[in-house]
Design an enzyme around this catalytic site. Structure first.
Site, mmCIF file in Angstrom:
data_model
loop_
_atom_site.group_PDB
_atom_site.id
_atom_site.type_symbol
_atom_site.label_atom_id
_atom_site.label_comp_id
_atom_site.label_asym_id
_atom_site.label_seq_id
_atom_site.Cartn_x
_atom_site.Cartn_y
_atom_site.Cartn_z
ATOM 1 N N ASP A 30 0.851 -1.182 0.000
ATOM 2 C CA ASP A 30 0.000 0.000 0.000
ATOM 3 C C ASP A 30 0.889 1.236 0.000
ATOM 4 O O ASP A 30 2.126 1.128 -0.050
ATOM 5 C CB ASP A 30 -0.946 -0.003 1.198
ATOM 6 C CG ASP A 30 -0.189 -0.031 2.535
ATOM 7 O OD1 ASP A 30 1.055 0.077 2.530
ATOM 8 O OD2 ASP A 30 -0.839 -0.164 3.590
ATOM 9 N N ASP A 75 1.395 4.994 2.057
ATOM 10 C CA ASP A 75 1.024 5.775 3.244
ATOM 11 C C ASP A 75 1.505 7.216 3.102
ATOM 12 O O ASP A 75 2.640 7.457 2.653
ATOM 13 C CB ASP A 75 1.648 5.166 4.510
ATOM 14 C CG ASP A 75 1.245 3.714 4.719
ATOM 15 O OD1 ASP A 75 0.093 3.375 4.413
ATOM 16 O OD2 ASP A 75 2.094 2.925 5.169
ATOM 17 N N ASP A 121 -3.334 5.002 2.691
ATOM 18 C CA ASP A 121 -3.649 5.533 4.023
ATOM 19 C C ASP A 121 -3.235 6.998 4.081
ATOM 20 O O ASP A 121 -2.094 7.344 3.736
ATOM 21 C CB ASP A 121 -2.906 4.763 5.120
ATOM 22 C CG ASP A 121 -3.466 3.367 5.324
ATOM 23 O OD1 ASP A 121 -4.565 3.072 4.809
ATOM 24 O OD2 ASP A 121 -2.801 2.559 5.988
#
Length: 520
Positions: free
Chosen positions: A329, A331, A444
């Site tokens: 992912d 961030d 995120d």
């Protein structure tokens, strides 16, 4: 008195001497010699054949090791390894001869136990001391510089897989032990050739050392291979690959007979919003995010933030800040140089992204962090309480990226769990994913006040084990409490402020380690 037929009498006699059914095996001719063949490296089938051969020749060959054994026969083992095994069996080493298989085969040809020569005895492991370096490393990962370069990937991969399996099985203590052992091996300046090089190193427990020894001697770990082939491990990997599904939920589903995505869909389980999004975009989310894709998302986030609050700062954190070429992912940490100006920023950024069609899923949590004059509550939580958004972005691909995208996105663990390529009807998105001009990416967004930004940046950069070790060092060595919000000195009973990561390291009495060397 019951009469035993002649054939039965012969069998009973044979069993009394060998402990197994022997068929045409004769009574032991050499009762003073009791043999045991070590299966390790010999193999089960070869051991069975040689044992039966010995019994037919009149040798007493035991199936199980016991105090009766006088000779242990080995193949491709060194004396040190066999003595270690013997000790684990409670064997009296001084009274047991450790012999190479050559003594056994020569005795078979001779029809009696041959005289034991030096060449028959197991040899000590010969290690060229000029080539072997005994390593030494600090005890805490936060004291060590860990780059992405690793000279012991075979060993660290084995330990990391066992750590992952422990974590998926909700055994965090075992998982941390394996992670710490792997972290020690990652910083070694050269490849490990012998476990003797690891003497005195921290964090290497007995279990980890057994795995390392197995890999060094056999090229792989039997425990790791067994774990890889475990249906439980495969199912946990697949189900926890769904965004919004943790180890406990996955374990509950497995106990209900759900092992793959098709079974989950057919089960009719009521999934929450995150799990539904995770299932819908499963294939994209479980593909690595490249550095190029991360940079494209960074540009997009910076544009969104700048449009609603000029001078606000956006920093990409996580593995990409540590120099990793890909990740699961992306961030981002967002702040503003004026304390308080960041309040209310996140909803506006999300609204902008939503209006442009870049959000497939979003869930926000509010900032719940409050400082106390008495210091952080006990025990200190490793979880931060910043305002944040867990989201799934719709990342547009260029024509070149779309052409280079994997055409069969389902060739992964799910395929191995029984989802056949030919069954396109149950996965219409499988075909569409290869043709569309976008992919789903986990992102995120975290908002921090500038007063906490240095701590947030340190905490969100990772690695996870590096951060855990920083907190452990702070607590055990400095009587401090470190979080992604603040550093509290328990002795002085006050918070220690910092405007940079360097200042935090200085407060902790540690040498500053840059992000690229925090890959523990």
């Amino acid at each position: 008195m019951m009469l035993v037929p002649l054939k039965r009498r012969k069998l009973v006699l044979s069993k009394g001497n060998t402990g197994v059914d022997g068929g045409d095996i004769v009574a032991a001719k050499f009762p003073q010699v009791v043999l045991f063949l070590l299966e390790r490296k010999m193999g089960a089938s070869r051991r069975t054949f040689l044992s039966q051969l010995g019994r037919r020749k009149g040798f007493q060959v035991e199936e199980q090791f016991s105090k009766k054994v006088t000779h242990v026969i080995c193949e491709n083992n060194c004396a040190e390894d066999v003595r270690t095994w013997l000790a684990s069996q409670g064997g009296e080493q001084a009274e047991v001869h450790l012999l190479d298989i050559s003594w056994y085969t020569e005795s078979m040809r001779a029809g009696h136990p041959v005289h034991m020569l030096d060449r028959h005895e197991l040899q000590e492991l010969q290690v060229d001391k000029s080539e072997v370096v005994v390593f030494s490393v600090p005890a805490y990962a936060c004291q060590r510089r860990t780059t992405l370069e690793n000279h012991n990937t075979t060993l660290t991969d084995a330990l990391s897989l066992l750590a992952e399996n422990a974590e998926l099985s909700d055994e965090d203590g075992r998982g941390v032990a394996f992670r710490r052992a792997a972290a020690v091996l990652k910083v070694l300046p050269s490849a490990v050739k012998s476990t003797s090089q690891l003497t005195g190193l921290p964090c290497l427990g007995g279990h980890s050392l057994r795995v390392i020894k197995d890999v060094l001697e056999n090229g792989s770990s039997s425990e790791v291979e067994s774990t890889k082939g475990s249906e439980q491990y495969k199912a946990l990997k697949v189900l926890t690959g769904i965004f919004g599904v943790g180890a406990k939920t996955a374990d509950r589903w497995i106990r209900e007979g759900i092992h793959d995505l098709r079974q989950l869909r057919d089960s009719g389980h009521a999934l929450n919003r995150a799990q539904r999004a995770g299932l819908e975009h499963y294939d994209d989310i479980n593909q690595p995010v490249s550095k190029t894709e991360a940079a494209a998302i960074e540009e997009l986030v910076k544009k969104a933030v700048a449009s609603v609050l000029p001078r606000a700062q956006v920093v990409m954190t996580g593995g990409f800040r540590r120099g990793k070429p890909s990740g699961h992912d992306v961030d981002f940490l967002i702040t503003h140089p004026e304390e308080g100006r960041e309040v209310g920023l996140l909803p506006k950024v999300l609204s902008w992204l939503q209006s442009k069609g870049f959000l497939l899923y979003q869930k926000t949590t509010r900032n719940s962090y409050l400082e106390s004059k008495e210091g952080p509550g006990r025990p200190p939580s490793s979880m931060d309480r910043f305002e944040r958004c867990l989201s799934i972005f719709k990342l547009l691909r260029t024509e070149k990226q779309a052409a280079e995208a994997p055409q069969d996105v389902m060739v992964n663990d799910v395929q191995a769990e029984g989802e056949q390529k030919s069954d396109e009807s149950s996965r219409p998105e499988q075909t569409a994913a290869a043709d569309r001009r976008w992919r789903a990416v986990r992102v995120d967004l975290v908002v921090s006040p500038i007063s906490q930004f240095a701590f947030a940046l340190l905490g969100w950069t990772g690695s996870k084990l590096f951060e855990r070790e920083l907190r452990r060092w702070a607590g055990y060595e400095k009587s401090m409490c470190l979080s992604s919000h603040a550093l509290y000195d328990n002795n002085q009973r006050r918070y220690l402020r910092a405007s940079s990561e360097e200042e935090i390291f200085a407060h902790l009495g540690l040498e500053y380690i840059p992000p690229s060397e925090r890959n523990a």
